[in-house]
Scaffold this motif. Structure first.
Motif, mmCIF file in Angstrom:
data_model
loop_
_atom_site.group_PDB
_atom_site.id
_atom_site.type_symbol
_atom_site.label_atom_id
_atom_site.label_comp_id
_atom_site.label_asym_id
_atom_site.label_seq_id
_atom_site.Cartn_x
_atom_site.Cartn_y
_atom_site.Cartn_z
ATOM 1 N N ALA A 1 0.840 -1.199 0.000
ATOM 2 C CA ALA A 1 0.000 0.000 0.000
ATOM 3 C C ALA A 1 0.880 1.257 0.000
ATOM 4 O O ALA A 1 0.567 2.246 -0.675
ATOM 5 C CB ALA A 1 -0.923 -0.004 1.211
ATOM 6 N N THR A 2 1.980 1.213 0.749
ATOM 7 C CA THR A 2 2.928 2.336 0.747
ATOM 8 C C THR A 2 3.571 2.494 -0.620
ATOM 9 O O THR A 2 3.753 3.619 -1.108
ATOM 10 C CB THR A 2 4.010 2.124 1.822
ATOM 11 N N LEU A 3 3.921 1.376 -1.256
ATOM 12 C CA LEU A 3 4.490 1.435 -2.608
ATOM 13 C C LEU A 3 3.496 2.042 -3.588
ATOM 14 O O LEU A 3 3.869 2.880 -4.426
ATOM 15 C CB LEU A 3 4.889 0.028 -3.052
ATOM 16 N N ILE A 4 2.235 1.640 -3.495
ATOM 17 C CA ILE A 4 1.200 2.196 -4.368
ATOM 18 C C ILE A 4 1.070 3.694 -4.143
ATOM 19 O O ILE A 4 1.003 4.483 -5.094
ATOM 20 C CB ILE A 4 -0.142 1.487 -4.116
ATOM 21 N N PHE A 5 1.038 4.096 -2.879
ATOM 22 C CA PHE A 5 0.902 5.513 -2.553
ATOM 23 C C PHE A 5 2.080 6.325 -3.097
ATOM 24 O O PHE A 5 1.888 7.361 -3.753
ATOM 25 C CB PHE A 5 0.801 5.682 -1.035
ATOM 26 N N LEU A 6 3.311 5.884 -2.840
ATOM 27 C CA LEU A 6 4.482 6.651 -3.267
ATOM 28 C C LEU A 6 4.582 6.714 -4.789
ATOM 29 O O LEU A 6 4.918 7.769 -5.351
ATOM 30 C CB LEU A 6 5.753 6.035 -2.678
ATOM 31 N N SER A 7 4.280 5.609 -5.456
ATOM 32 C CA SER A 7 4.351 5.593 -6.923
ATOM 33 C C SER A 7 3.287 6.493 -7.537
ATOM 34 O O SER A 7 3.575 7.301 -8.434
ATOM 35 C CB SER A 7 4.195 4.162 -7.440
ATOM 36 N N VAL B 1 -6.782 -6.007 -14.210
ATOM 37 C CA VAL B 1 -6.256 -7.286 -13.729
ATOM 38 C C VAL B 1 -6.754 -8.426 -14.617
ATOM 39 O O VAL B 1 -6.025 -9.387 -14.883
ATOM 40 C CB VAL B 1 -6.660 -7.524 -12.259
ATOM 41 N N GLY B 2 -7.997 -8.313 -15.103
ATOM 42 C CA GLY B 2 -8.508 -9.322 -16.016
ATOM 43 C C GLY B 2 -7.722 -9.375 -17.314
ATOM 44 O O GLY B 2 -7.538 -10.443 -17.903
ATOM 45 N N GLN C 1 0.442 -7.329 -10.870
ATOM 46 C CA GLN C 1 -0.584 -6.764 -11.740
ATOM 47 C C GLN C 1 -1.572 -5.906 -10.952
ATOM 48 O O GLN C 1 -1.998 -4.844 -11.423
ATOM 49 C CB GLN C 1 -1.337 -7.891 -12.459
ATOM 50 N N VAL C 2 -1.936 -6.359 -9.756
ATOM 51 C CA VAL C 2 -2.854 -5.582 -8.921
ATOM 52 C C VAL C 2 -2.215 -4.266 -8.501
ATOM 53 O O VAL C 2 -2.861 -3.204 -8.538
ATOM 54 C CB VAL C 2 -3.275 -6.396 -7.681
ATOM 55 N N VAL C 3 -0.950 -4.295 -8.114
ATOM 56 C CA VAL C 3 -0.251 -3.071 -7.710
ATOM 57 C C VAL C 3 -0.187 -2.083 -8.869
ATOM 58 O O VAL C 3 -0.459 -0.881 -8.702
ATOM 59 C CB VAL C 3 1.168 -3.411 -7.195
ATOM 60 N N LEU C 4 0.164 -2.558 -10.061
ATOM 61 C CA LEU C 4 0.225 -1.670 -11.233
ATOM 62 C C LEU C 4 -1.150 -1.091 -11.561
ATOM 63 O O LEU C 4 -1.267 0.094 -11.904
ATOM 64 C CB LEU C 4 0.772 -2.441 -12.435
ATOM 65 N N MET D 1 -8.769 -7.398 -3.691
ATOM 66 C CA MET D 1 -8.277 -8.201 -4.810
ATOM 67 C C MET D 1 -7.750 -9.551 -4.338
ATOM 68 O O MET D 1 -7.967 -10.582 -4.994
ATOM 69 C CB MET D 1 -7.159 -7.439 -5.535
ATOM 70 N N SER D 2 -7.066 -9.559 -3.197
ATOM 71 C CA SER D 2 -6.566 -10.828 -2.660
ATOM 72 C C SER D 2 -7.719 -11.708 -2.192
ATOM 73 O O SER D 2 -7.678 -12.935 -2.346
ATOM 74 C CB SER D 2 -5.601 -10.559 -1.498
ATOM 75 N N PHE D 3 -8.756 -11.099 -1.631
ATOM 76 C CA PHE D 3 -9.924 -11.868 -1.198
ATOM 77 C C PHE D 3 -10.600 -12.542 -2.388
ATOM 78 O O PHE D 3 -11.089 -13.673 -2.287
ATOM 79 C CB PHE D 3 -10.916 -10.952 -0.490
#
Length: 276
Positions: A82-88, A131-132, A140-143, A214-216
């Motif tokens: 989540a931190t990676l997503i936020f910073l990117s 993601v599909g 893929q979810v992070v991107l 997404m993981s769920f």
């Protein structure tokens, strides 16, 4: 010094309290390998679905894995990515927002129309669609989340830049021959930081919720990697007999999201910034 610290704590109780909780959670994320009592991926069917004990403080799951260890390691995925997503997303949004707001003209129009196109879709549906197309997996979810997220930062930053461009000190800096780079780094970016701090805390909760969702659904983190949303997915088959398999990771998601939202709301009141 001590009196000043006490005054700050007294006047900003929610900010201090939320920050302390998040600090503890990030410490857990960093030191999970040393805090976890067991390997989170080791399967031991002899100890499956055990109740809490001294050896397994939160019991075990359907494969005999330590629930506490998986929750501690799950923080590394949920909070870390989540931190990676936020910073990117913040980095991309900051660059595009500055360019669009400062340059204006056709560049601004092209960038903002593209941002409007992304915002026209519900964020969760757009993430699911990407993601599909790209396939299931954490990367893929992070991107996909970064692609959806940056537009909000870009629009907020652009709006702040457009208002700052009309200020007298910006005009004076231009007249004195200051370069565009100097104007942006010295006068504009420092004024953009307060709304970014508010947005960052609010959107971190958003990122964790969507990452866990997404993981769920089985599209994000894949077994046996521990992650809170994936743990809820694995525990749903035992909701009647062993509901704790879903309750513990669910409580962690709730704690983190509520804490980030409380911090974001408090910061917005502190800086006088309205939420989008």
């Amino acid at each position: 010094m001590i009196a000043r610290a006490r005054a700050i704590v007294k006047s900003q109780k929610v900010i201090v309290f939320s920050s302390l909780i998040l600090l503890v959670l990030f410490i857990i994320m960093i030191f999970a390998p040393w805090l976890a009592p067991h390997d989170p991926t080791t399967v031991n069917l002899v100890h499956k679905l055990q109740p809490p004990s001294l050896d397994y403080p939160l019991g075990t799951d359907h494969l005999g894995r330590c629930t506490l260890s998986r929750i501690l390691y799950g923080a590394r995925v949920s909070l870390g990515f989540a931190t990676l997503i936020f910073l990117s997303a913040l980095g991309i949004g900051l660059i595009i927002g500055l360019i669009a707001g400062f340059k204006g003209g056709w560049i601004d129009q092209a960038l903002m129309r593209f941002a409007d196109g992304v915002m026209a879709f519900p964020s969760l549906l757009l993430v699911l669609g990407l993601v599909g197309i790209w396939g299931a997996g954490l990367r893929q979810v992070v991107l996909a989340l970064i692609f959806v997220q940056w537009v909000y930062y870009a629009r907020i930053i652009r709006g702040v830049v457009l208002s700052l461009k009309e200020q007298n000190y910006i005009t004076a800096a231009k007249i004195t021959g200051s370069s565009q780079w100097k104007i942006m780094t010295k006068h504009i970016i420092p004024n953009v930081l307060p709304p970014l701090a508010v947005m960052g805390t609010l959107e971190m909760g958003w990122a964790i919720m969507h990452l866990s969702s997404m993981s769920f659904l089985g599209l994000g983190v894949q077994p046996p990697t521990p992650e809170w949303g994936a743990m809820i997915h694995e525990g749903k088959s035992y909701i009647r007999t062993h509901p704790s398999l879903m309750i513990y990771p669910g409580l962690m998601i709730m704690l983190v999201v509520i804490t980030f939202n409380l911090l974001g709301e408090s910061l917005s009141e502190r800086f006088g910034i309205k939420r989008r």
